[in-house]
Design a protein around this motif. Structure first.
Motif, mmCIF file in Angstrom:
data_model
loop_
_atom_site.group_PDB
_atom_site.id
_atom_site.type_symbol
_atom_site.label_atom_id
_atom_site.label_comp_id
_atom_site.label_asym_id
_atom_site.label_seq_id
_atom_site.Cartn_x
_atom_site.Cartn_y
_atom_site.Cartn_z
ATOM 1 N N VAL A 213 37.587 -3.616 4.249
ATOM 2 C CA VAL A 213 38.588 -4.696 3.613
ATOM 3 C C VAL A 213 39.913 -4.454 4.191
ATOM 4 C CG1 VAL A 213 39.979 -5.179 1.510
ATOM 5 C CG2 VAL A 213 37.388 -5.432 1.640
ATOM 6 N N TYR A 214 40.064 -3.524 4.240
ATOM 7 C CA TYR A 214 41.858 -2.623 4.677
ATOM 8 C C TYR A 214 41.395 -2.819 6.358
ATOM 9 C CZ TYR A 214 42.385 -2.093 0.085
ATOM 10 O OH TYR A 214 42.650 -2.044 -1.218
ATOM 11 N N SER A 215 40.565 -2.579 7.168
ATOM 12 C CA SER A 215 40.401 -3.180 8.726
ATOM 13 C C SER A 215 40.299 -4.472 8.493
ATOM 14 C CB SER A 215 39.873 -2.189 9.506
ATOM 15 O OG SER A 215 38.225 -2.594 8.738
ATOM 16 N N LYS A 216 40.321 -4.732 9.819
ATOM 17 C CA LYS A 216 40.295 -6.235 10.260
ATOM 18 C C LYS A 216 39.040 -6.647 10.631
ATOM 19 C CE LYS A 216 44.794 -5.657 13.031
ATOM 20 N NZ LYS A 216 45.398 -6.456 14.131
ATOM 21 N N GLU A 217 38.073 -5.776 10.158
ATOM 22 C CA GLU A 217 36.979 -6.484 10.333
ATOM 23 C C GLU A 217 35.769 -5.583 8.995
ATOM 24 O OE1 GLU A 217 35.434 -4.663 13.753
ATOM 25 O OE2 GLU A 217 35.324 -6.575 14.922
ATOM 26 N N TYR A 218 35.116 -6.523 7.972
ATOM 27 C CA TYR A 218 34.265 -5.841 7.199
ATOM 28 C C TYR A 218 33.437 -4.976 8.060
ATOM 29 C CZ TYR A 218 36.422 -9.744 4.030
ATOM 30 O OH TYR A 218 36.946 -10.708 3.001
ATOM 31 N N VAL A 219 32.764 -5.673 9.128
ATOM 32 C CA VAL A 219 32.045 -4.814 9.392
ATOM 33 C C VAL A 219 32.145 -4.255 10.520
ATOM 34 C CG1 VAL A 219 29.365 -4.227 9.980
ATOM 35 C CG2 VAL A 219 29.571 -5.041 7.751
ATOM 36 N N ASN A 220 31.817 -3.203 11.029
ATOM 37 C CA ASN A 220 32.024 -2.916 12.949
ATOM 38 C C ASN A 220 30.891 -3.599 13.328
ATOM 39 O OD1 ASN A 220 33.056 -1.906 14.793
ATOM 40 N ND2 ASN A 220 33.323 0.147 14.754
ATOM 41 N N TYR A 221 31.260 -4.341 14.240
ATOM 42 C CA TYR A 221 30.234 -4.938 14.832
ATOM 43 C C TYR A 221 29.379 -4.285 16.074
ATOM 44 C CZ TYR A 221 31.869 -8.960 11.244
ATOM 45 O OH TYR A 221 32.430 -9.633 11.037
ATOM 46 N N LYS A 222 30.350 -3.102 16.137
ATOM 47 C CA LYS A 222 29.707 -2.869 17.725
ATOM 48 C C LYS A 222 28.732 -1.332 17.277
ATOM 49 C CE LYS A 222 34.293 -3.514 20.335
ATOM 50 N NZ LYS A 222 35.537 -2.463 20.634
ATOM 51 N N GLU A 223 28.675 -1.378 15.834
ATOM 52 C CA GLU A 223 28.024 -0.474 15.718
ATOM 53 C C GLU A 223 26.677 -0.924 15.290
ATOM 54 O OE1 GLU A 223 30.200 1.680 12.525
ATOM 55 O OE2 GLU A 223 30.485 3.210 14.290
ATOM 56 N N LEU A 224 26.288 -2.161 14.904
ATOM 57 C CA LEU A 224 25.612 -3.524 14.642
ATOM 58 C C LEU A 224 24.631 -2.634 15.036
ATOM 59 C CD1 LEU A 224 26.738 -5.999 12.990
ATOM 60 C CD2 LEU A 224 25.583 -4.315 11.078
ATOM 61 N N GLU A 225 23.487 -3.036 15.505
ATOM 62 C CA GLU A 225 22.070 -2.354 15.846
ATOM 63 C C GLU A 225 20.819 -3.617 15.625
ATOM 64 O OE1 GLU A 225 20.397 1.365 14.847
ATOM 65 O OE2 GLU A 225 22.575 2.030 15.370
ATOM 66 N N PRO A 226 20.896 -4.250 16.557
ATOM 67 C CA PRO A 226 19.653 -4.882 16.249
ATOM 68 C C PRO A 226 18.336 -4.282 15.712
ATOM 69 C CG PRO A 226 20.069 -5.400 18.856
ATOM 70 C CD PRO A 226 20.504 -4.490 17.886
ATOM 71 N N VAL A 227 17.497 -5.339 14.713
ATOM 72 C CA VAL A 227 16.188 -4.639 14.064
ATOM 73 C C VAL A 227 15.332 -5.656 13.710
ATOM 74 C CG1 VAL A 227 17.447 -5.126 11.835
ATOM 75 C CG2 VAL A 227 15.675 -3.980 11.969
ATOM 76 N N ASP A 228 14.115 -4.668 13.999
ATOM 77 C CA ASP A 228 13.014 -4.959 13.193
ATOM 78 C C ASP A 228 12.314 -5.241 11.832
ATOM 79 O OD1 ASP A 228 10.259 -6.666 13.036
ATOM 80 O OD2 ASP A 228 9.392 -4.445 13.858
ATOM 81 N N TYR A 229 12.733 -6.642 11.297
ATOM 82 C CA TYR A 229 13.712 -6.225 9.631
ATOM 83 C C TYR A 229 11.740 -5.712 9.077
ATOM 84 C CZ TYR A 229 11.854 -11.274 10.272
ATOM 85 O OH TYR A 229 11.556 -12.465 10.964
ATOM 86 N N THR A 230 11.105 -6.918 9.608
ATOM 87 C CA THR A 230 9.603 -6.461 9.066
ATOM 88 C C THR A 230 9.577 -5.195 8.491
ATOM 89 O OG1 THR A 230 8.644 -6.417 10.681
ATOM 90 C CG2 THR A 230 8.973 -8.482 10.178
ATOM 91 N N LYS A 231 10.050 -3.780 9.290
ATOM 92 C CA LYS A 231 9.457 -2.705 8.945
ATOM 93 C C LYS A 231 10.297 -2.418 7.567
ATOM 94 C CE LYS A 231 9.498 -1.201 13.670
ATOM 95 N NZ LYS A 231 10.295 -0.486 14.720
ATOM 96 N N TYR A 232 11.271 -3.281 7.285
ATOM 97 C CA TYR A 232 12.309 -3.009 5.884
ATOM 98 C C TYR A 232 11.998 -3.428 5.034
ATOM 99 C CZ TYR A 232 14.869 -0.468 9.130
ATOM 100 O OH TYR A 232 15.058 0.261 9.754
ATOM 101 N N LEU A 233 10.759 -4.207 5.540
ATOM 102 C CA LEU A 233 10.409 -6.073 4.060
ATOM 103 C C LEU A 233 9.233 -4.906 3.006
ATOM 104 C CD1 LEU A 233 10.303 -9.029 3.248
ATOM 105 C CD2 LEU A 233 8.910 -8.896 5.533
ATOM 106 N N VAL A 234 9.939 -5.581 1.990
ATOM 107 C CA VAL A 234 8.714 -4.910 0.562
ATOM 108 C C VAL A 234 8.719 -6.197 -0.172
ATOM 109 C CG1 VAL A 234 8.349 -3.740 -1.583
ATOM 110 C CG2 VAL A 234 9.745 -2.674 1.093
ATOM 111 N N VAL A 235 7.613 -6.739 -0.475
ATOM 112 C CA VAL A 235 6.941 -7.448 -1.653
ATOM 113 C C VAL A 235 6.803 -7.254 -3.164
ATOM 114 C CG1 VAL A 235 5.225 -9.187 -2.188
ATOM 115 C CG2 VAL A 235 6.406 -9.044 0.115
ATOM 116 N N LYS A 236 7.193 -7.125 -3.818
ATOM 117 C CA LYS A 236 6.830 -7.120 -5.619
ATOM 118 C C LYS A 236 6.423 -8.383 -6.172
ATOM 119 C CE LYS A 236 8.249 -3.672 -8.907
ATOM 120 N NZ LYS A 236 10.101 -2.748 -9.094
#
Length: 338
Positions: A213-236
């Motif tokens: 909050v105390y910077s100009k970005e909530y997330v450092n967008y330069k550090e974001l990495e494209p992801v295959d979200y299915t690797k983290y997908l869990v069904v319960k």
């Protein structure tokens, strides 16, 4: 061949009649616009003739395209209409040669029988992979679908596999929706992607956002990495989520970020809804920094509280449906327009 030539001849005659009517109209309207000056009269006659031709044939093309799309999307409906027209024409032709009873017997009765057979042996089931969102099947196929079969694969999908497919289909269509929306607003093409941040996990995402909050970005967008979200997908049970926060950043004048966490989807019968929270990442340089920090912190806290309360109180709308093969009725084009 003779019938084809006859049809072409009729179409040519219709074309000539239309052109003659347009020419007459242009001769009448042109001088009115030209106000009696010969050189202007001829000019406006030609303009009227050209514009009328463009308008008429443009609408004619639209009608033909509409008819073609309808034929592709709703073949069964068009087939029924064709059957009705065919047997009505047959009835009147037979009536001329024979009496009404014979005409009725050999035209209307077969039509009624065909419709009874259609009602008896054909059914419509959901198929959200098609543009019409439905599929015509036999009575046997209908009964199998009612039992939970994915007719495309001729098997009943396990719940885990079915729900994972729904999530993947929803996420895929959401990206298309965001791309379409961006193009509509900014008249520019971009490709949105799901991403992760190496320093953000399910245990610290709240602290991370409050700290940033105390910077100009909530997330450092330069550090974001494209992801295959299915690797983290869990069904319960009847829910689905991710073992690591999945982030969807959307650029533009106002940058927004959407977070999907360990509880992101909830399923009920053949419907589902989503749990997520999103933030508009804005920092007003014109305002006092302390005020901006305070505003941003309140925004983060309010959004997190709203998200948690929705889960606790099960405030979820099952807005979307899915079929037995895991396709959802999420329509990216319609959603972008809405």
């Amino acid at each position: 061949m003779k019938k084809v030539l006859k049809i072409l001849k009729i179409l040519f005659i219709i074309f000539i009649i239309i052109e003659i009517m347009i020419a007459i109209g242009s001769v009448v309207v042109g001088p009115t616009i030209g106000r009696g000056k010969p050189e202007k009269d001829i000019f406006w006659m030609l303009v009227c003739f050209f514009v009328a031709n463009v308008c008429i044939y443009e609408y004619l093309i639209k009608i033909i395209v509409l008819f073609y799309k309808g034929l592709i999307l709703y073949p069964l409906t068009y087939f029924k209409v064709f059957i009705i027209i065919f047997f009505i024409i047959l009835f009147f032709k037979l009536r001329k040669k024979f009496n009404n009873k014979i005409a009725f017997k050999y035209s209307i009765i077969p039509m009624i029988i065909m419709f009874i057979l259609d009602i008896s042996f054909l059914r419509v089931v959901p198929d959200y992979s098609s543009k019409t969102h439905e599929k015509t099947v036999t009575l046997i196929g209908y009964k199998k679908y009612q039992q939970g079969y994915c007719l495309e694969e001729d098997r009943i999908l396990p719940k885990d596999e079915l729900y994972k497919r729904v999530v993947i289909d929803d996420f895929t269509k959401l990206l298309v929706c965001q791309d379409n929306l961006y193009k509509m607003i900014y008249n520019s093409i971009t490709s949105h992607k799901y991403e992760i941040h190496k320093d953000i996990n399910l245990d610290n995402y709240k602290d991370y956002l409050r700290k940033n909050v105390y910077s100009k970005e909530y997330v450092n967008y330069k550090e974001l990495e494209p992801v295959d979200y299915t690797k983290y997908l869990v069904v319960k049970n009847n829910t689905a989520g991710f073992t690591k926060p999945i982030i969807l950043p959307v650029g533009g004048v106002r940058v927004s970020i959407t977070f999907y966490l360990d509880l992101a989807f909830e399923f009920k019968d053949n419907t589902y809804g989503t749990y997520r929270f999103y933030l508009f990442d804005e920092f007003d340089e014109r305002e006092d920094k302390e005020k901006e920090y305070k505003r941003r912190l309140e925004e983060v806290d309010n959004e997190l509280l709203w998200y948690e309360n929705n889960i606790k109180k099960q405030r979820i709308s099952y807005n979307y449906k899915f079929d037995n093969c895991g396709y959802s009725n999420f329509d990216p084009e319609k959603e972008a327009i809405d």
